[in-house]
Structure formats: C-alpha cells, structure tokens
Design a protein around this motif. Sequence first.
Motif, PDB file in Angstrom:
ATOM      1  N   VAL A 173       0.830  -1.209   0.000  1.00 24.03           N
ATOM      2  CA  VAL A 173       0.000   0.000   0.000  1.00 24.03           C
ATOM      3  C   VAL A 173       0.861   1.254   0.000  1.00 24.03           C
ATOM      4  CG1 VAL A 173      -1.676   1.311   1.359  1.00 24.03           C
ATOM      5  CG2 VAL A 173      -1.963  -1.150   1.071  1.00 24.03           C
ATOM      6  N   VAL A 174       1.949   1.244   0.782  1.00 22.91           N
ATOM      7  CA  VAL A 174       2.755   2.443   0.953  1.00 22.91           C
ATOM      8  C   VAL A 174       3.709   2.669  -0.223  1.00 22.91           C
ATOM      9  CG1 VAL A 174       4.534   3.504   2.405  1.00 22.91           C
ATOM     10  CG2 VAL A 174       2.576   2.386   3.453  1.00 22.91           C
ATOM     11  N   THR A 175       4.245   1.611  -0.813  1.00 20.95           N
ATOM     12  CA  THR A 175       5.283   1.766  -1.838  1.00 20.95           C
ATOM     13  C   THR A 175       4.809   1.428  -3.244  1.00 20.95           C
ATOM     14  OG1 THR A 175       6.120  -0.495  -1.502  1.00 20.95           O
ATOM     15  CG2 THR A 175       7.053   1.260  -0.129  1.00 20.95           C
ATOM     16  N   GLN A 176       4.135   0.298  -3.412  1.00 24.54           N
ATOM     17  CA  GLN A 176       3.832  -0.175  -4.760  1.00 24.54           C
ATOM     18  C   GLN A 176       2.645   0.559  -5.395  1.00 24.54           C
ATOM     19  OE1 GLN A 176       6.125  -2.142  -6.112  1.00 24.54           O
ATOM     20  NE2 GLN A 176       7.077  -1.886  -4.102  1.00 24.54           N
ATOM     21  N   LEU A 177       1.599   0.813  -4.619  1.00 20.10           N
ATOM     22  CA  LEU A 177       0.458   1.524  -5.188  1.00 20.10           C
ATOM     23  C   LEU A 177       0.818   2.946  -5.627  1.00 20.10           C
ATOM     24  CD1 LEU A 177      -2.536   0.333  -2.954  1.00 20.10           C
ATOM     25  CD2 LEU A 177      -1.807  -0.488  -5.199  1.00 20.10           C
ATOM     26  N   PRO A 178       1.564   3.718  -4.825  1.00 21.38           N
ATOM     27  CA  PRO A 178       1.998   5.028  -5.337  1.00 21.38           C
ATOM     28  C   PRO A 178       2.865   4.919  -6.588  1.00 21.38           C
ATOM     29  CG  PRO A 178       2.227   4.946  -2.964  1.00 21.38           C
ATOM     30  CD  PRO A 178       1.892   3.564  -3.400  1.00 21.38           C
ATOM     31  N   PHE A 179       3.701   3.885  -6.666  1.00 23.91           N
ATOM     32  CA  PHE A 179       4.532   3.743  -7.865  1.00 23.91           C
ATOM     33  C   PHE A 179       3.678   3.426  -9.086  1.00 23.91           C
ATOM     34  CE2 PHE A 179       7.007   1.021 -10.765  1.00 23.91           C
ATOM     35  CZ  PHE A 179       7.972   1.946 -11.145  1.00 23.91           C
ATOM     36  N   VAL A 180       2.666   2.575  -8.903  1.00 21.47           N
ATOM     37  CA  VAL A 180       1.763   2.278 -10.019  1.00 21.47           C
ATOM     38  C   VAL A 180       1.041   3.548 -10.467  1.00 21.47           C
ATOM     39  CG1 VAL A 180      -0.316   1.008 -10.686  1.00 21.47           C
ATOM     40  CG2 VAL A 180       1.477  -0.140  -9.392  1.00 21.47           C
ATOM     41  N   ALA A 181       0.602   4.368  -9.498  1.00 21.17           N
ATOM     42  CA  ALA A 181      -0.053   5.634  -9.849  1.00 21.17           C
ATOM     43  C   ALA A 181       0.912   6.555 -10.586  1.00 21.17           C
ATOM     44  CB  ALA A 181      -0.582   6.309  -8.583  1.00 21.17           C
ATOM     45  N   THR A 182       2.159   6.603 -10.136  1.00 24.51           N
ATOM     46  CA  THR A 182       3.175   7.418 -10.821  1.00 24.51           C
ATOM     47  C   THR A 182       3.414   6.921 -12.239  1.00 24.51           C
ATOM     48  OG1 THR A 182       4.245   7.867  -8.699  1.00 24.51           O
ATOM     49  CG2 THR A 182       5.545   8.266 -10.687  1.00 24.51           C
ATOM     50  N   LEU A 183       3.443   5.609 -12.394  1.00 24.43           N
ATOM     51  CA  LEU A 183       3.644   5.027 -13.724  1.00 24.43           C
ATOM     52  C   LEU A 183       2.496   5.393 -14.660  1.00 24.43           C
ATOM     53  CD1 LEU A 183       5.467   3.153 -15.411  1.00 24.43           C
ATOM     54  CD2 LEU A 183       4.097   1.229 -14.592  1.00 24.43           C
ATOM     55  N   VAL A 184       1.267   5.353 -14.164  1.00 25.95           N
ATOM     56  CA  VAL A 184       0.115   5.714 -14.990  1.00 25.95           C
ATOM     57  C   VAL A 184       0.164   7.194 -15.367  1.00 25.95           C
ATOM     58  CG1 VAL A 184      -2.397   5.918 -15.006  1.00 25.95           C
ATOM     59  CG2 VAL A 184      -1.327   3.874 -14.059  1.00 25.95           C
ATOM     60  N   ILE A 185       0.460   8.056 -14.398  1.00 21.74           N
ATOM     61  CA  ILE A 185       0.509   9.495 -14.668  1.00 21.74           C
ATOM     62  C   ILE A 185       1.600   9.829 -15.674  1.00 21.74           C
ATOM     63  CG2 ILE A 185       0.941  11.753 -13.604  1.00 21.74           C
ATOM     64  CD1 ILE A 185      -0.304  10.657 -11.050  1.00 21.74           C
ATOM     65  N   SER A 186       2.683   9.037 -15.697  1.00 21.70           N
ATOM     66  CA  SER A 186       3.793   9.338 -16.606  1.00 21.70           C
ATOM     67  C   SER A 186       3.403   9.220 -18.074  1.00 21.70           C
ATOM     68  CB  SER A 186       4.973   8.411 -16.308  1.00 21.70           C
ATOM     69  OG  SER A 186       4.669   7.066 -16.642  1.00 21.70           O
ATOM     70  N   PHE A 187       2.297   8.571 -18.371  1.00 24.76           N
ATOM     71  CA  PHE A 187       1.839   8.439 -19.763  1.00 24.76           C
ATOM     72  C   PHE A 187       0.829   9.523 -20.148  1.00 24.76           C
ATOM     73  CE2 PHE A 187       3.062   4.038 -18.646  1.00 24.76           C
ATOM     74  CZ  PHE A 187       4.015   3.835 -19.625  1.00 24.76           C
ATOM     75  N   PHE A 188       0.645  10.516 -19.276  1.00 26.14           N
ATOM     76  CA  PHE A 188      -0.315  11.575 -19.543  1.00 26.14           C
ATOM     77  C   PHE A 188       0.390  12.935 -19.626  1.00 26.14           C
ATOM     78  CE2 PHE A 188      -3.124   8.302 -18.101  1.00 26.14           C
ATOM     79  CZ  PHE A 188      -4.353   8.568 -18.695  1.00 26.14           C
ATOM     80  N   ASP A 189      -0.138  13.803 -20.460  1.00 27.21           N
ATOM     81  CA  ASP A 189       0.254  15.214 -20.460  1.00 27.21           C
ATOM     82  C   ASP A 189      -0.629  15.893 -19.422  1.00 27.21           C
ATOM     83  OD1 ASP A 189       1.021  17.766 -20.879  1.00 27.21           O
ATOM     84  OD2 ASP A 189       0.366  17.901 -22.970  1.00 27.21           O
TER      85      ASP A 189
END
Length: 312
Positions: free
Chosen positions: A42-58
């Motif tokens: 919850v603390v490490t992997q979910l934020p990283f997944v969210a960061t990964l998704v945001i990285s594909f957006f302008d």
Amino acid sequence: MTVTTPTRVAAASARPATRPPNRMRAWATRAPLLPALVFMIVVTQLPFVATLVISFFDWNALYPKDRHFTGVDNYQHVLTDPDLRHSVWTTVLLTVTVVLASLVLGLAIALLLNRRFMGRSVVRTLMIAPFLIVPVAAALLWKHVLYNPEYGLFNGLLHYVGGPQPDWISDTPLLAVEASLVWQWTPFMMLILLAGLQSRDNEQLEAARVDGANDWQVFRHLTLPHLRRYLELGALLGSIYIVQNFDAVFTITSGGLGTANLPYTVYQSFYQAHENGLASAAGVLVVIGSIIIATFALRVVSSLFREEVSRA
C-alpha cells in the motif's frame, strides 16, 4: 480379493500420522508477515503504479481539465531535452565521483582502524559520526560553517595563512556538493571494508609474512582480492543512495550553477512547473536505474553470504 497379512497390518499401524500439507505449513509460517507485506504494498507499490500511470499523460496541475494520454512522449522528452539530459549527466558524474572518492578514503581509514592502538574504539565511533548526521543538517553544516566566504572555516584558515578568499559554492559548485557527500558517505564505506578486513584468514597473512612478503605485497595479492566483494557491495549500495540524493543539491546550491541532478529536476518539474506527467516519467527512470543497481547489489550480498556459509 485382497488378503490382509499381519505384516501389512503392522506396517499400517507403524505409519506416522498424516502431516499437514506442505502448502498449509508454509502459509502458517508466513501468515504473521502478511500485515507487513500488505502495508509495504500500500505504501510503496500503489503510489509507484499511480506514478507510472501518470507518466503516460500530459498532465499540468494548473490545467487539470486539459490532461490527455500521450503514450511515451514524456519519456522521450526526458531523454531528448537538453536540460534533462544535462541533469542525467550530472547525476552520473556526481554518483561516480562520490562513490569512488568515498571508497578510496574509506579503504584508507579502514586499513588504519584495523590496526591495534590505544583508543581505537573511540576513534571508530568518531569516524562513524558523519554518516549518522541528518543529510539536510550535514549540507547546512558545509554550506554555512565551512563554505561561507565571510565567516566559513575554510576561508578563515586561508586568511590565517595569507591565502585567497574564494567563494567555494560559486566557484566550484559541483565540487562543493561532492565534497559534502564524500564526507558523509566515507564512514559507510569504511564500515563495510573494515568488516571485510576483519574477515581475512590470519593464517594466510602469517604464512605470507613468513615467506618474506612486505606490507604492499600482502595488500596487493591477499587483502585487495579478498576485499573485491566488499568494494563491489559498497559501490553498489552507495550508488543506490547517491543516485537518489536530493538534500545536498537542494540545500547547498538549490540546483543552480549546473548542479541539478535528476531527483532535483523531478522536484522542479513537479513543484515548480507543475508538470505532473513529465515529473512522473523522470521519477520512473530514477526508480528503474535504482532497481538495476539494487539487483547487482543483492547478487553481491548473496555471494558474500554463500562464501561465509561455506567457510563455516
């Protein structure tokens, strides 16, 4: 028709009770660790997944309604933009310089502290102290107590001997950051290498000296090959942390004068330019680089453990 013989009856009665399946026993052993595992995800992997998704957006935080999917455009921008490429180069240069200098100084100090002398334990404790200081406090110490051109210790010593009065941060900004990091990370390297020195085979050292080997020959042919794994471990672990270093750059130079590394560029993109997608892409690249280095570090640690087990 099956005939039950006395031998079969005796064998059946002597057979041990049915054990629980291996899978059930494994789950029973790991169950106490599940809360920690869930917390880590919850603390490490979910934020990283969210960061990964945001990285594909302008995605600019100032214009939240204009965000749209751009694919790998943010990654292409990170790798092709001159300023971002310069920050990547600064990160590599900073990491390599600090790690190599810390290893050399740490090895020299470890060789000295491995000898017996009065007050050795006190000296070891004092040598570890820089690594225990909070990184921001260490950077502030170097910026104001040592580097300040008006009341800093360096210029005070130079004034005492009649030397020049340079502005250390303005004249040599990257070197100023590197020096503070070397001071902080040399004790860490020293601890790893000192542990390696104390794990040497004393019988080999005594045999080499009986055969007439001097100190340099013992160091070159016995000590240095033995410390190879420990040097690799120190270099890899130091690289993991220094690649992600933000405190020294932010505190000493505020990313100016060509000292902005990739973590500081992520900070600028996210908090100053509000470019969430671009900052996320740069952050993902930092994480990928750290994972690659950490993979090699884990292999070195595993090989060290195997060597220790084989000796035992």
